[in-house]
Design a protein around this motif. Structure first.
Motif, PDB file in Angstrom:
ATOM      1  N   ARG A   1     -21.341  32.935  21.565  1.00 19.66           N
ATOM      2  CA  ARG A   1     -21.666  34.435  22.464  1.00 19.66           C
ATOM      3  C   ARG A   1     -20.822  34.459  23.789  1.00 19.66           C
ATOM      4  O   ARG A   1     -19.985  35.795  24.216  1.00 19.66           O
ATOM      5  CB  ARG A   1     -23.284  34.645  22.489  1.00 19.66           C
ATOM      6  CG  ARG A   1     -23.897  34.933  21.882  1.00 19.66           C
ATOM      7  CD  ARG A   1     -24.716  35.451  21.794  1.00 19.66           C
ATOM      8  NE  ARG A   1     -26.006  34.028  22.742  1.00 19.66           N
ATOM      9  CZ  ARG A   1     -26.781  32.912  22.334  1.00 19.66           C
ATOM     10  NH1 ARG A   1     -26.493  33.226  20.879  1.00 19.66           N
ATOM     11  NH2 ARG A   1     -27.051  32.237  22.621  1.00 19.66           N
ATOM     12  N   MET A   2     -20.352  33.715  24.377  1.00 18.35           N
ATOM     13  CA  MET A   2     -19.584  33.127  26.076  1.00 18.35           C
ATOM     14  C   MET A   2     -18.243  33.793  25.906  1.00 18.35           C
ATOM     15  O   MET A   2     -17.238  34.594  26.309  1.00 18.35           O
ATOM     16  CB  MET A   2     -19.992  31.729  26.430  1.00 18.35           C
ATOM     17  CG  MET A   2     -19.427  32.481  27.865  1.00 18.35           C
ATOM     18  SD  MET A   2     -20.368  31.056  28.842  1.00 18.35           S
ATOM     19  CE  MET A   2     -19.270  29.420  27.639  1.00 18.35           C
TER      20      MET A   2
ATOM     21  N   LYS B   1     -15.630  34.632  28.829  1.00 15.96           N
ATOM     22  CA  LYS B   1     -15.885  33.350  29.064  1.00 15.96           C
ATOM     23  C   LYS B   1     -16.077  32.416  29.078  1.00 15.96           C
ATOM     24  O   LYS B   1     -16.320  30.981  30.172  1.00 15.96           O
ATOM     25  CB  LYS B   1     -17.638  33.802  29.475  1.00 15.96           C
ATOM     26  CG  LYS B   1     -17.025  35.315  30.481  1.00 15.96           C
ATOM     27  CD  LYS B   1     -17.456  36.129  31.409  1.00 15.96           C
ATOM     28  CE  LYS B   1     -18.121  37.454  31.732  1.00 15.96           C
ATOM     29  NZ  LYS B   1     -17.177  37.508  32.890  1.00 15.96           N
TER      30      LYS B   1
ATOM     31  N   ARG C   1     -17.549  37.016  24.709  1.00 14.14           N
ATOM     32  CA  ARG C   1     -17.474  37.835  26.484  1.00 14.14           C
ATOM     33  C   ARG C   1     -16.060  37.543  26.847  1.00 14.14           C
ATOM     34  O   ARG C   1     -16.000  38.476  27.762  1.00 14.14           O
ATOM     35  CB  ARG C   1     -18.280  38.145  27.118  1.00 14.14           C
ATOM     36  CG  ARG C   1     -19.966  38.512  25.770  1.00 14.14           C
ATOM     37  CD  ARG C   1     -21.705  38.389  26.863  1.00 14.14           C
ATOM     38  NE  ARG C   1     -21.438  37.204  27.796  1.00 14.14           N
ATOM     39  CZ  ARG C   1     -22.482  36.321  27.100  1.00 14.14           C
ATOM     40  NH1 ARG C   1     -22.949  37.003  26.392  1.00 14.14           N
ATOM     41  NH2 ARG C   1     -22.756  35.300  27.470  1.00 14.14           N
TER      42      ARG C   1
END
Length: 61
Positions: A25-26, A31, A29
């Motif tokens: 998920r990171m 990140k 994004r």
């Protein structure tokens, strides 16, 4: 010149104490530390990239 160290994804996840799902998920994004995909499909993270990512997280916090 020393050979760069590349870590397997499970070792990275253990070091940053994060689940695989949270990591992806990171990553979606933008990140997460940069991943390197090997020709056999395995993923690696450069030790230098992980250390730089950790340093950026400390500054952001």
């Amino acid at each position: 010149m020393p050979k760069p160290e590349y870590m397997k994804l499970p070792a990275v996840l253990a070091e940053i104490e994060m689940s695989r799902a949270a990591f992806y998920r990171m990553r979606a994004r933008g990140k997460a530390p940069r991943l390197i995909k090997l020709p056999n499909g395995q993923l690696r993270v450069s030790r230098a990239d992980l250390d730089a990512w950790w340093a950026a997280q400390e500054v952001a916090a």
